[in-house]
Scaffold this motif. Structure first.
Motif, PDB file in Angstrom:
ATOM      1  N   GLU A 102      43.980  38.450  38.000  1.00 39.29           N
ATOM      2  CA  GLU A 102      43.137  37.570  38.239  1.00 39.29           C
ATOM      3  C   GLU A 102      42.134  38.224  38.702  1.00 39.29           C
ATOM      4  N   THR A 103      41.986  39.584  39.650  1.00 35.06           N
ATOM      5  CA  THR A 103      41.026  39.909  40.126  1.00 35.06           C
ATOM      6  C   THR A 103      39.880  40.412  39.493  1.00 35.06           C
ATOM      7  N   ASP A 104      38.989  40.077  39.429  1.00 35.32           N
ATOM      8  CA  ASP A 104      37.553  40.612  38.514  1.00 35.32           C
ATOM      9  C   ASP A 104      37.436  42.418  38.229  1.00 35.32           C
ATOM     10  N   ASP A 105      37.360  42.630  37.145  1.00 34.26           N
ATOM     11  CA  ASP A 105      37.308  44.089  36.745  1.00 34.26           C
ATOM     12  C   ASP A 105      36.271  45.473  37.962  1.00 34.26           C
ATOM     13  N   ASP A 106      35.254  44.551  36.933  1.00 34.59           N
ATOM     14  CA  ASP A 106      34.001  45.188  38.464  1.00 34.59           C
ATOM     15  C   ASP A 106      35.069  45.374  40.434  1.00 34.59           C
ATOM     16  N   GLU A 107      35.065  44.773  40.869  1.00 35.46           N
ATOM     17  CA  GLU A 107      36.011  44.317  42.495  1.00 35.46           C
ATOM     18  C   GLU A 107      36.660  45.463  42.298  1.00 35.46           C
TER      19      GLU A 107
END
Length: 684
Positions: A102-107
């Motif tokens: 669920e962590t954002d791709d950009d992160e």
């Protein structure tokens, strides 16, 4: 103060600031964090994971690789953010958080960027890029062909927009989005991630005047403006900027009118940096202008406003706001609202802001920590002046400044320095295991019998010293009282960072032979204004012992010169001085007090009588030692008793030393804390 020898069953608790920081930067709840922590300490009771343990813990996640060892080594080094050779709970937890689906791709892409930025310069150069390509193929057991390597080389050059032969973070993310094949190879630790194929912002954005359909769609999605509103803004922009862009000077003129301040140029430069966020070409294109208009409108959320402002304040674009950047911001706001620097310290306010926002005390502010500022209305109002209503701005800013000067965090309640700990915290016995290891190394080069622990001077601050084992101690020693303002005081650091002072420190001038103009000016402007009345000369020395040694010599030279009555040195004086004989080396004495400490250099040691260990085995001059009178206070109420104490001490001195006839006719010269007893024969 903490238990120096905690029992095995005792577990250190995460403090509230640490938990708040973890919640801000992850998707974990407070309960999940506590559960993870208990489980971590159950398996790793020492509180950390070493490299073999990390390999055992994580190698199963990389079992699909042909050779996971090179990647494990790189991962371990990258996750170990404090570079102590082991992974603590927070380091492990943050890696777990970044790996979650669920962590954002950009992160994740940002994390990957810094994983492969091996020289830590916030760019991936050609060498680093091709190294990561070779590493990716090696760990997967694949052969990197010349054709494939040329494809990657072409892609690198294509995305290297400014042709500096390196990729910044945005360029790297665009490369990964365009080449998902390579992305999957370099991110095997995220094998459960389904990478979303995003349309590259770079491909939509254009520096030309043409407003394409793709650009309008992108801007509608980014700003929530309607197509009609975007076209209206575009026509207005083209009418006022026929060149298709705003220069920095044009922008500053525009924004000064918006802020209604002639003093706001410095602050406007921060905002220009945020406006110029897409092309970063020192011009503001229409797309950048429209996004900024949206951010300043009522349609954008408070979070969007602060995220945009964060980019303005992150001057070096490294993804964090440092103390120096905070200080630049505060300085600009002081100028913007003409705040009196005599009454309010830029450095102090900057440290207060760091103390409030920097939850994990790593001396930098992440975007999440900055946006978390929304919980603090006073601080938000101070740091985000461009988003506040304009009525009576200066009065409002001073009100917010006064609020900032109030104690904001309990742990800093009585601290001059905001980063000063709330109290001691002991993790190990003293000396700790790391200190012991370094002390063993020290034994090879010197005698470490007096070494108590090894200091981490970078982490020490104010009244607290921190050793390399992380023990925090209230320091009443302060480097033998040589740090009256404590460790790492911002005002002292500022003085040392001044280029004018730095050149003198680096070049170690021989001030007695060829002083610098800066030194002469500093004597006149800094030291003489605070000199005691009647003292008009300044002689700088390296330490207290050096000062005493030179005071001894100065009074001896003064006395001899007085009795020489202006005559030149005789041949006898010149020759005898080379053999430590009179008259060149006269038989004068310095009287000192019992219990005194005046230093441990050779001459000063003869006047030091505080500890025997200081003097054992060292030859000393046969100089008289006087008892120190012990007065009763208040003095005016005990004049008779104190007079008797003086008589007793003087009588004891005369009796114990049995002064010779020569010394009975000696002249006693008051020399501050010392007395010079000068021997002179009675004429025959």
């Amino acid at each position: 103060m903490g238990n120096l020898n905690p029992a095995r069953s005792e577990r250190p608790e995460l403090n509230e600031r640490e938990i708040s920081y973890i919640i801000l930067h992850t998707h974990f709840t407070r309960k999940q964090i506590n559960d993870f922590y208990i489980r971590f300490l159950t398996y790793y009771p020492r509180g950390y994971v070493n490299f073999p343990q990390f390999c055992g813990l994580y190698s199963n996640e990389l079992k699909h690789l042909s050779n996971s060892q090179p990647l494990l080594e790189r991962l371990f080094h990258h996750i170990d953010t404090d570079k102590d050779g082991q992974l603590n709970f927070k380091e492990i937890l943050f890696f777990k958080a970044i790996s979650m689906p669920e962590t954002d791709d950009d992160e994740k892409l940002r994390w990957i960027f810094f994983l492969y930025d091996t020289n830590l310069d916030h760019h991936i150069d050609e060498h680093e890029f091709f190294s990561l390509c070779h590493l990716a193929y090696r760990i997967h057991g694949k052969l990197l062909t010349i054709d494939r390597l040329n494809e990657f080389r072409f892609l690198f050059k294509k995305l290297d927009i400014n042709n500096d032969r390196q990729l910044n973070l945005e360029e790297f993310i665009q490369l990964c989005q365009q080449c998902t094949y390579l992305l999957k190879l370099i991110t095997p630790m995220f094998n459960k991630t389904s990478w979303n194929s995003k349309k590259s912002q770079c491909g939509v954005f254009s520096s030309t005047n043409e407003l394409t359909s793709d650009r309008i769609d992108y801007l509608m999605n980014r700003t929530k403006f309607t197509r009609e509103q975007i076209l209206h803004y575009y026509q207005t922009f083209q009418k006022n900027c026929p060149s298709g862009h705003l220069s920095k000077s044009e922008f500053i003129d525009f924004y000064q009118k918006l802020l209604r301040s002639k003093l706001s140029e410095v602050y406007c430069e921060f905002l220009f940096h945020a406006f110029d966020s897409l092309a970063q070409d020192d011009f503001i294109q229409f797309d950048e202008y429209l996004i900024a208009i949206y951010i300043h409108s009522n349609g954008s959320t408070s979070r969007e406003k602060l995220e945009w402002l964060y980019n303005a304040y992150d001057r070096d674009t490294d993804g964090f706001i440092s103390y120096e950047e905070i200080k630049q911001i505060v300085d600009a706001i002081f100028i913007l609202y003409d705040i009196d620097r005599e009454k309010h310290s830029v450095a102090y306010i900057s440290y207060e802001i760091m103390a409030i926002l920097d939850l994990n005390d790593d001396d930098k502010i992440s975007k999440q920590e900055f946006v978390n500022m929304l919980k603090d209305k006073e601080l938000t109002s101070f740091l985000a002046p461009s988003f506040i209503k304009k009525q009576n701005m200066r009065a409002a800013r001073l009100l917010h400044l006064r609020s900032l000067l109030q104690t904001r965090t309990p742990c800093r309640a009585n601290s001059i320095l905001s980063h000063e700990p709330s109290g001691p915290k002991m993790n190990t016995e003293i000396p700790g295991p790391k200190s012991k290891e370094f002390i063993k190394k020290l034994e090879k080069t010197q005698n470490p019998f007096s070494t108590v622990f090894v200091l981490d001077v970078e982490k020490s601050i104010g009244n607290y010293s921190v050793d390399i084992d992380g023990n925090v101690m209230l320091d009443v020693y302060e480097q033998i009282a040589s740090l009256p303002l404590g460790y790492n005081h911002p005002s002292i650091q500022k003085v040392f960072q001044d280029p004018k002072n730095l050149s003198q420190l680096v070049n170690r001038p021989a001030l007695g032979v060829h002083p610098t103009p800066q030194f002469i000016t500093q004597i006149e402007e800094i030291l003489l204004p605070v000199a005691p009345k009647g003292l008009e000369y300044v002689q700088p020395m390296m330490c207290g012992s050096c000062s005493n040694e030179n005071a001894f010599k100065a009074i001896c030279i003064w006395y001899a010169d007085k009795h020489r009555d202006g005559k030149p040195f005789t041949d006898e004086e010149l020759k005898s001085s080379m053999y430590n004989k009179a008259p060149g080396c006269p038989t004068v004495s310095l009287m000192s007090f019992e219990g005194a400490f005046h230093g441990r250099t050779f001459g000063a040691l003869s006047c030091t009588h505080s500890k025997a260990i200081h003097k054992l085995d060292i030859p000393s001059f046969d100089w008289p030692i006087a008892p120190f009178p012990r007065y009763k206070y208040p003095l005016e109420a005990n004049e008779r008793e104190n007079a008797k104490e003086d008589e007793k001490c003087l009588a004891r001195n005369m009796n114990e030393h049995k002064l010779t006839q020569e010394r009975k006719h000696a002249r006693l010269l008051d020399c501050g804390r010392f007395f010079l007893i000068v021997g002179k024969k009675r004429p025959q």
